[in-house]
Every structure is written in structure tokens, then in C-alpha cells.
Design an enzyme around this catalytic site. Structure first.
Site, PDB file in Angstrom:
ATOM      1  N   GLU A 111     -19.947 -25.772  43.227  1.00 41.24           N
ATOM      2  CA  GLU A 111     -20.785 -24.731  42.626  1.00 41.24           C
ATOM      3  C   GLU A 111     -19.941 -23.785  41.776  1.00 41.24           C
ATOM      4  O   GLU A 111     -20.329 -23.409  40.668  1.00 41.24           O
ATOM      5  CB  GLU A 111     -21.538 -23.961  43.717  1.00 41.24           C
ATOM      6  CG  GLU A 111     -22.640 -24.746  44.398  1.00 41.24           C
ATOM      7  CD  GLU A 111     -23.661 -25.279  43.409  1.00 41.24           C
ATOM      8  OE1 GLU A 111     -24.199 -24.489  42.604  1.00 41.24           O
ATOM      9  OE2 GLU A 111     -23.912 -26.502  43.416  1.00 41.24           O
ATOM     10  N   HIS A 114     -22.686 -30.248  36.369  1.00 36.73           N
ATOM     11  CA  HIS A 114     -22.689 -31.091  37.569  1.00 36.73           C
ATOM     12  C   HIS A 114     -22.710 -32.568  37.180  1.00 36.73           C
ATOM     13  O   HIS A 114     -22.023 -33.398  37.791  1.00 36.73           O
ATOM     14  CB  HIS A 114     -23.915 -30.785  38.436  1.00 36.73           C
ATOM     15  CG  HIS A 114     -23.740 -29.630  39.365  1.00 36.73           C
ATOM     16  ND1 HIS A 114     -22.623 -29.465  40.152  1.00 36.73           N
ATOM     17  CD2 HIS A 114     -24.560 -28.583  39.663  1.00 36.73           C
ATOM     18  CE1 HIS A 114     -22.756 -28.372  40.891  1.00 36.73           C
ATOM     19  NE2 HIS A 114     -23.910 -27.814  40.600  1.00 36.73           N
ATOM     20  N   HIS A 142     -25.078 -25.138  33.834  1.00 41.89           N
ATOM     21  CA  HIS A 142     -24.575 -25.367  35.195  1.00 41.89           C
ATOM     22  C   HIS A 142     -24.956 -26.772  35.670  1.00 41.89           C
ATOM     23  O   HIS A 142     -24.114 -27.515  36.197  1.00 41.89           O
ATOM     24  CB  HIS A 142     -25.169 -24.300  36.119  1.00 41.89           C
ATOM     25  CG  HIS A 142     -24.841 -24.462  37.561  1.00 41.89           C
ATOM     26  ND1 HIS A 142     -23.882 -23.709  38.213  1.00 41.89           N
ATOM     27  CD2 HIS A 142     -25.341 -25.291  38.516  1.00 41.89           C
ATOM     28  CE1 HIS A 142     -23.817 -24.062  39.479  1.00 41.89           C
ATOM     29  NE2 HIS A 142     -24.695 -25.024  39.687  1.00 41.89           N
ATOM     30  N   GLU A 143     -26.229 -27.136  35.476  1.00 38.07           N
ATOM     31  CA  GLU A 143     -26.699 -28.445  35.946  1.00 38.07           C
ATOM     32  C   GLU A 143     -26.089 -29.590  35.131  1.00 38.07           C
ATOM     33  O   GLU A 143     -25.717 -30.630  35.687  1.00 38.07           O
ATOM     34  CB  GLU A 143     -28.232 -28.506  35.895  1.00 38.07           C
ATOM     35  CG  GLU A 143     -28.938 -27.494  36.773  1.00 38.07           C
ATOM     36  CD  GLU A 143     -28.456 -27.502  38.208  1.00 38.07           C
ATOM     37  OE1 GLU A 143     -28.038 -28.572  38.702  1.00 38.07           O
ATOM     38  OE2 GLU A 143     -28.476 -26.437  38.846  1.00 38.07           O
TER      39      GLU A 143
END
EC number: 3.4.24.-
Length: 296
Positions: free
Chosen positions: A224, A147, A143-144
């Protein structure tokens, strides 16, 4: 389905950024009309301020963000499992290896920062590293890393900057108007009063900051959703991400204060707002995020 969701989230973010610039233009024109006597001058000035504000924030040092969040950099020897997962996810995402940080906190959380992949960094709490199994940790780090790959940090920074610019211009315009710096009454008589323009300008002055905050929240929430979907794209394991989100949902708030700008960076809102404050979450409800992943 996965690529359709990613494409949809990207389109929505572009639309929201366009809305943001429209708000900035509206508040600039309003202040220009009410205070400076020229809506064109106010509009151009507002856009210039917004761009300068955004560029200055984008180039803030990664070290500053990490320092604000009490994060310390770690080596492969200090946290080998964590380090290797970051390395693996970066390799799959085809980005340079980010710097790796740890935040000493019992809550479950993580975030990424950096204006571009070449100067990016990832941070995770000690609580997260202690509780998550490998599949869950891969989901969180994926997820990070997503980003970073998707330039979400830059987009979020631009959103914060534009919202701040709208609020700043509105505040200055309101003060100048209140203390007698507005248009002369003769000007209004000369242009026939133009009541509708006057009303629109005053409403813009009042409502634009609130609208800007709501658009900022919408952008953060869309990013998100996109990062969740992109993490599954990297790991090929939606259940790992779902399980990680379920644990994040049960986590306590961060043990140290987190400012609003930093809160938007985390995978899970570190403040755990309740009641009416939850309307201004920078993150979508975790239940909604899980539901989207289950329908991929």
C-alpha cells in the site's frame, strides 16, 4: 526521495516473502518430525503444497473476483470521466488498458485485480466516483494502476496462499498429533529424546500460523505504501493523493459484506475494524500514509 521509498518498499517485500517461505519450511519440518518421522520429507512436502496453492490462486479468473465484490463492467459511454482517467493512468504507467468496473456502494473505495497487466481490471464504488474531484480520482486510480504495474496483486495472492498453506499444514499436523499419529516414543529414546527439537517442533506448530498472518499483513501494508508513492510518480501531484486519502479516511464501511481476501485488495480497508481487530488491518493507518506522502 520518491524512488528511494519505492526501492525500500520493494526490498522489504522481498525480505518478507523470504520470511514466509522460512515459516512454511519450519512448519513443514515440524509436522514431518512430529507426525511423519522425517523432517526432510515434511519440509519438502510443505514447500510443494505452498507453491501449488499459490499458482492455483494466481490463475483464478478476474471475473470471479469481480463477481464476489458485486462489480459490473462499464463502457466509455456509461462512465466517460472514470474511463478516461483509467486510460490516462494506464498510458502513463505503460501498461495495457485494464477493464473498468463499478461497484454500487455509497462508501468511498476502489481496488484492482488480475495476475498480470494483460488481464487486469480496476473497480471503483459509485460513492467514490460521486465524491472525488478529478485530481483525487487520478490519485486513487493511479494507486490501483500502480498495483497492476508493480504486480502487487500477484504478490498479495502469493502471501494469502502461503498463509493459508501454513495454517492448513499446522491444522492437519495438530490433528494427526492429537489423534496419535505422532512419532513413537521408541524413536525419541533412540535419538536421545532430542527435547530441544521436540519443543521447537511443537512451538512451530502453534506459532507459525499466527506469524504467517502477521507477515501477510506486513506485505500488504508495504504494498500500500509503495502504491501510494507510485501513484504520485504517475500523477506528479502528491496533494491530489493526500486529499483523496483524507476523504477515504472519513468514509463509512462498505454496505455489503467483504471477505478477508478481497478486503486486502481495496485502497481503503472496507470493514473499518475497531479496537483489537485493528491490529490485524491489511492496510497501514491512513494518517501514516498521508505523513509519508507529505515527506516526499
Amino acid at each position: 526521495m520518491l524512488y528511494q521509498q519505492i526501492a525500500s518498499n520493494k526490498r522489504k517485500t522481498v525480505v518478507l516473502l523470504i520470511v514466509f517461505f522460512c515459516l512454511l519450511a519450519a512448519i513443514g519440518a515440524a509436522v514431518g518430525y512430529l507426525v511423519l518421522g522425517s523432517y526432510q520429507f515434511g519440509l519438502v512436502l510443505a514447500l510443494i503444497i505452498g507453491v501449488i496453492y499459490a499458482v492455483s490462486m494466481i490463475f483464478q479468473s478476474t471475473n470471479v473476483v469481480m463477481s464476489m465484490n458485486n462489480a459490473r463492467e462499464v463502457t466509455e459511454d456509461e462512465a466517460p470521466n472514470y474511463f478516461h482517467i483509467v486510460e490516462d493512468m494506464a498510458m502513463v504507467a505503460q501498461i495495457p488498458m485494464p477493464r473498468v468496473f463499478i461497484v454500487e456502494d455509497d462508501s468511498l473505495n476502489a481496488f484492482a485485480t488480475g495476475s498480470k497487466p494483460e488481464n487486469a481490471a480496476v473497480a471503483a464504488t459509485t460513492g467514490l466516483l460521486a465524491v472525488m474531484n478529478r485530481e483525487e480520482l487520478e490519485g486513487v486510480i493511479g494507486h490501483e494502476v500502480s498495483h497492476i504495474r508493480n504486480y502487487d496483486i500477484r504478490i498479495s495472492t502469493i502471501a494469502v496462499a502461503l498463509a493459508s498453506a501454513v495454517t492448513l499444514i499446522s491444522s492437519i499436523g495438530s490433528r494427526m498429533l492429537f489423534y496419535g499419529g505422532g512419532r513413537r516414543r521408541d524413536d525419541d529414546r533412540e535419538d536421545g529424546g532430542n527435547i530441544l527439537v521436540l519443543i521447537f517442533s511443537i512451538l512451530s506448530l502453534i506459532l507459525a500460523p499466527l506469524a504467517a498472518s502477521l507477515v501477510q499483513l506486513a506485505i500488504s501494508r508495504q504494498r500500500e505504501y509503495l502504491a501510494d508513492a507510485s501513484s504520485v510518480e504517475l500523477t506528479r501531484n502528491p496533494q491530489g493523493m493526500i486529499s483523496a486519502l483524507e476523504k477515504l479516511d472519513r468514509s463509512e464501511p462498505m454496505g455489503h459484506p467483504v471477505d478477508d481476501a478481497s478486503a486486502a485488495l481495496y485502497i481503503n480497508d472496507p470493514t473499518k475494524k475497531e479496537g483489537l481487530k485493528s491490529l490485524f488491518y491489511t492496510h497501514p493507518p491512513i494518517a501514516d500514509r498521508i505523513e509519508r506522502l507529505r515527506h516526499m
